[in-house]
Design a protein around this motif. Structure first.
Motif, PDB file in Angstrom:
ATOM      1  N   PHE A 148       2.176  -0.356  -9.244  1.00 45.07           N
ATOM      2  CA  PHE A 148       1.721   0.756 -10.094  1.00 45.07           C
ATOM      3  C   PHE A 148       1.642   2.015  -9.250  1.00 45.07           C
ATOM      4  O   PHE A 148       1.703   1.965  -8.018  1.00 45.07           O
ATOM      5  CB  PHE A 148       0.343   0.437 -10.700  1.00 45.07           C
ATOM      6  N   ASP A 149       1.513   3.142  -9.940  1.00 48.66           N
ATOM      7  CA  ASP A 149       1.338   4.417  -9.239  1.00 48.66           C
ATOM      8  C   ASP A 149       0.077   5.083  -9.765  1.00 48.66           C
ATOM      9  O   ASP A 149      -0.458   4.674 -10.810  1.00 48.66           O
ATOM     10  CB  ASP A 149       2.566   5.319  -9.473  1.00 48.66           C
ATOM     11  N   PRO A 191       2.148   9.776 -12.983  1.00 51.83           N
ATOM     12  CA  PRO A 191       3.347   9.366 -13.730  1.00 51.83           C
ATOM     13  C   PRO A 191       4.636   9.780 -13.023  1.00 51.83           C
ATOM     14  O   PRO A 191       5.345  10.697 -13.449  1.00 51.83           O
ATOM     15  CB  PRO A 191       3.177  10.065 -15.082  1.00 51.83           C
ATOM     16  N   SER A 224       9.122   6.911 -17.649  1.00 54.86           N
ATOM     17  CA  SER A 224       9.040   5.628 -18.364  1.00 54.86           C
ATOM     18  C   SER A 224       7.724   4.884 -18.105  1.00 54.86           C
ATOM     19  O   SER A 224       7.488   3.842 -18.707  1.00 54.86           O
ATOM     20  CB  SER A 224      10.214   4.737 -17.942  1.00 54.86           C
ATOM     21  N   LEU A 225       6.871   5.420 -17.221  1.00 56.96           N
ATOM     22  CA  LEU A 225       5.631   4.702 -16.908  1.00 56.96           C
ATOM     23  C   LEU A 225       4.613   4.828 -18.048  1.00 56.96           C
ATOM     24  O   LEU A 225       4.559   5.849 -18.736  1.00 56.96           O
ATOM     25  CB  LEU A 225       5.020   5.231 -15.606  1.00 56.96           C
ATOM     26  N   GLU A 226       3.815   3.787 -18.205  1.00 55.90           N
ATOM     27  CA  GLU A 226       2.751   3.801 -19.215  1.00 55.90           C
ATOM     28  C   GLU A 226       1.409   3.719 -18.500  1.00 55.90           C
ATOM     29  O   GLU A 226       1.288   3.034 -17.487  1.00 55.90           O
ATOM     30  CB  GLU A 226       2.905   2.590 -20.152  1.00 55.90           C
ATOM     31  N   ARG A 227       0.418   4.397 -19.060  1.00 61.19           N
ATOM     32  CA  ARG A 227      -0.889   4.436 -18.397  1.00 61.19           C
ATOM     33  C   ARG A 227      -1.777   3.292 -18.884  1.00 61.19           C
ATOM     34  O   ARG A 227      -1.951   3.099 -20.088  1.00 61.19           O
ATOM     35  CB  ARG A 227      -1.571   5.777 -18.697  1.00 61.19           C
ATOM     36  N   TYR A 265      -0.441   3.812 -13.557  1.00 60.29           N
ATOM     37  CA  TYR A 265       0.818   3.994 -14.280  1.00 60.29           C
ATOM     38  C   TYR A 265       1.756   2.851 -13.925  1.00 60.29           C
ATOM     39  O   TYR A 265       2.045   2.607 -12.752  1.00 60.29           O
ATOM     40  CB  TYR A 265       1.443   5.340 -13.910  1.00 60.29           C
ATOM     41  N   ARG A 266       2.237   2.138 -14.981  1.00 61.21           N
ATOM     42  CA  ARG A 266       3.067   0.942 -14.792  1.00 61.21           C
ATOM     43  C   ARG A 266       4.285   1.003 -15.698  1.00 61.21           C
ATOM     44  O   ARG A 266       4.273   1.674 -16.736  1.00 61.21           O
ATOM     45  CB  ARG A 266       2.280  -0.311 -15.186  1.00 61.21           C
ATOM     46  N   PHE A 267       5.309   0.228 -15.349  1.00 56.51           N
ATOM     47  CA  PHE A 267       6.437   0.034 -16.256  1.00 56.51           C
ATOM     48  C   PHE A 267       5.949  -0.730 -17.484  1.00 56.51           C
ATOM     49  O   PHE A 267       4.978  -1.504 -17.398  1.00 56.51           O
ATOM     50  CB  PHE A 267       7.535  -0.785 -15.572  1.00 56.51           C
ATOM     51  N   ARG A 308       9.497  -5.277 -12.100  1.00 57.39           N
ATOM     52  CA  ARG A 308       8.640  -4.350 -11.375  1.00 57.39           C
ATOM     53  C   ARG A 308       9.214  -3.987 -10.006  1.00 57.39           C
ATOM     54  O   ARG A 308      10.006  -4.752  -9.445  1.00 57.39           O
ATOM     55  CB  ARG A 308       7.248  -4.973 -11.199  1.00 57.39           C
ATOM     56  N   MET A 342       5.534   0.751  -6.023  1.00 60.03           N
ATOM     57  CA  MET A 342       5.392   2.209  -6.170  1.00 60.03           C
ATOM     58  C   MET A 342       4.420   2.804  -5.166  1.00 60.03           C
ATOM     59  O   MET A 342       4.475   3.988  -4.871  1.00 60.03           O
ATOM     60  CB  MET A 342       4.938   2.545  -7.586  1.00 60.03           C
TER      61      MET A 342
END
Ligand SMILES: C[S@@+](CC[C@H](N)C(=O)[O-])C[C@H]1O[C@@H](n2cnc3c(N)ncnc32)[C@H](O)[C@@H]1O
Length: 270
Positions: A233-234, A237, A241-244, A249-251, A257, A260
């Motif tokens: 995760f980061d 963003p 394409s990342l979702e919170r 923030y993840r794919f 995966r 990040m």
């Protein structure tokens, strides 16, 4: 401008970072109101990985406006923050005073930290995300870190994973940069990574450092690697394409995966 060696990287970067300070102070990204109300700026895994910092002498290199530094203080550490941007240090000092948090802040170049900190030694050297790309010479940085540590002390480093930095910004699915290209890059970007208005000093010089070179530099400086964790995760963003999910923030679920971020602890021999 094309050649990073031929330009004043320090002068360009400092002007760029000085400009970012008022933008960041007013940004939703840094959420100063939340911080003033007591929120920590540290990611949950950071406090867990670093362990109990109560009464430890902690220096935060490239501390920016001091939120992470002051969060370590709220966790019980005796903190000092260092950054080459005077507006950033002024903001950090003012925040510490407003919140009545005991902390020291020093305006200095990272490579000059040993002298600027008066030869003091620390239990913990902390460096957070987005710091190493601004430094051209990682072995020299590792030498500074090793000198700042007292025997038995440790570096706790949390950084963007260099693999994620070579992928396209939209999907993070195509390799568009050369992982092994460690030549300085002159960037010209009117905006910083937070919300907020355009900057005046838009040029900066950045360096991509391979993970192996960072680890090898620390080992060569005499530190022992305790762990190197890679995270899927980061904390911002990086790719569209990342979702919170709960501040990370993840794919989307189901997508393969990649690393990040990484975090590393390296200890000074007793
Ligand atoms: C991305 S910020 C660190 C951000 C921090 N993790 C945070 O989120 O607040 C990078 C910081 O490095 C500082 N910096 C860049 N080059 C530096 C240098 N050569 N010496 C000292 N500080 C430097 C900048 O002024 C900036 O505050």
């Amino acid at each position: 401008m094309a050649d990073g060696d031929a330009v004043d990287w320090r002068g360009l970067n400092r002007a760029n970072w000085d400009d970012r300070v008022p933008v960041h102070l007013a940004s939703e990204f840094y959420n100063l109101d939340g911080f003033r109300a007591g929120a920590t700026s540290l990611r949950p895994f950071e406090a867990a990985e670093a362990g109990d910092v109560t009464s430890k002498r902690l220096v935060h290199l490239q501390c920016h406006i001091g939120l992470d530094t002051l969060s370590w203080a709220r966790n019980g550490a005796q903190v000092t923050g260092l950054d080459f941007s005077k507006p950033a240090i002024d903001a950090a000092r003012s925040l510490a005073a407003d919140l009545d948090i005991d902390a020291s802040f020093v305006a200095a170049e990272a490579y000059d930290a040993v002298r600027a900190l008066g030869g003091g030694r620390f239990d913990v050297v902390y460096t957070g995300t987005g710091a190493l790309v601004w430094l051209p010479d990682i072995p020299r940085w590792a030498g500074v870190v090793a000198t700042l540590l007292q025997p038995g002390g440790f570096l706790y480093l949390v950084e963007a994973h260099p693999y994620a930095q070579i992928l396209d910004d939209a999907q993070g699915s195509r390799i568009i940069r050369d992982y092994f290209d460690d030549q300085p890059k002159i960037e010209d970007c009117p905006y910083t990574y937070t919300d907020g208005p355009a900057l005046q000093h838009t040029h900066s010089v950045q360096h991509q450092h391979q993970l192996g070179k960072i680890v090898t530099a620390l080992a060569s400086a005499g530190l022992q690697i305790d762990f190197l964790n890679e995270h899927d995760f980061d904390c911002y963003p990086r790719f569209q394409s990342l979702e919170r999910h709960e501040g990370q923030y993840r794919f989307p679920v189901g997508r393969p995966r990649i690393p990040m971020m990484f975090s590393l602890r390296a200890s000074s021999p007793v």
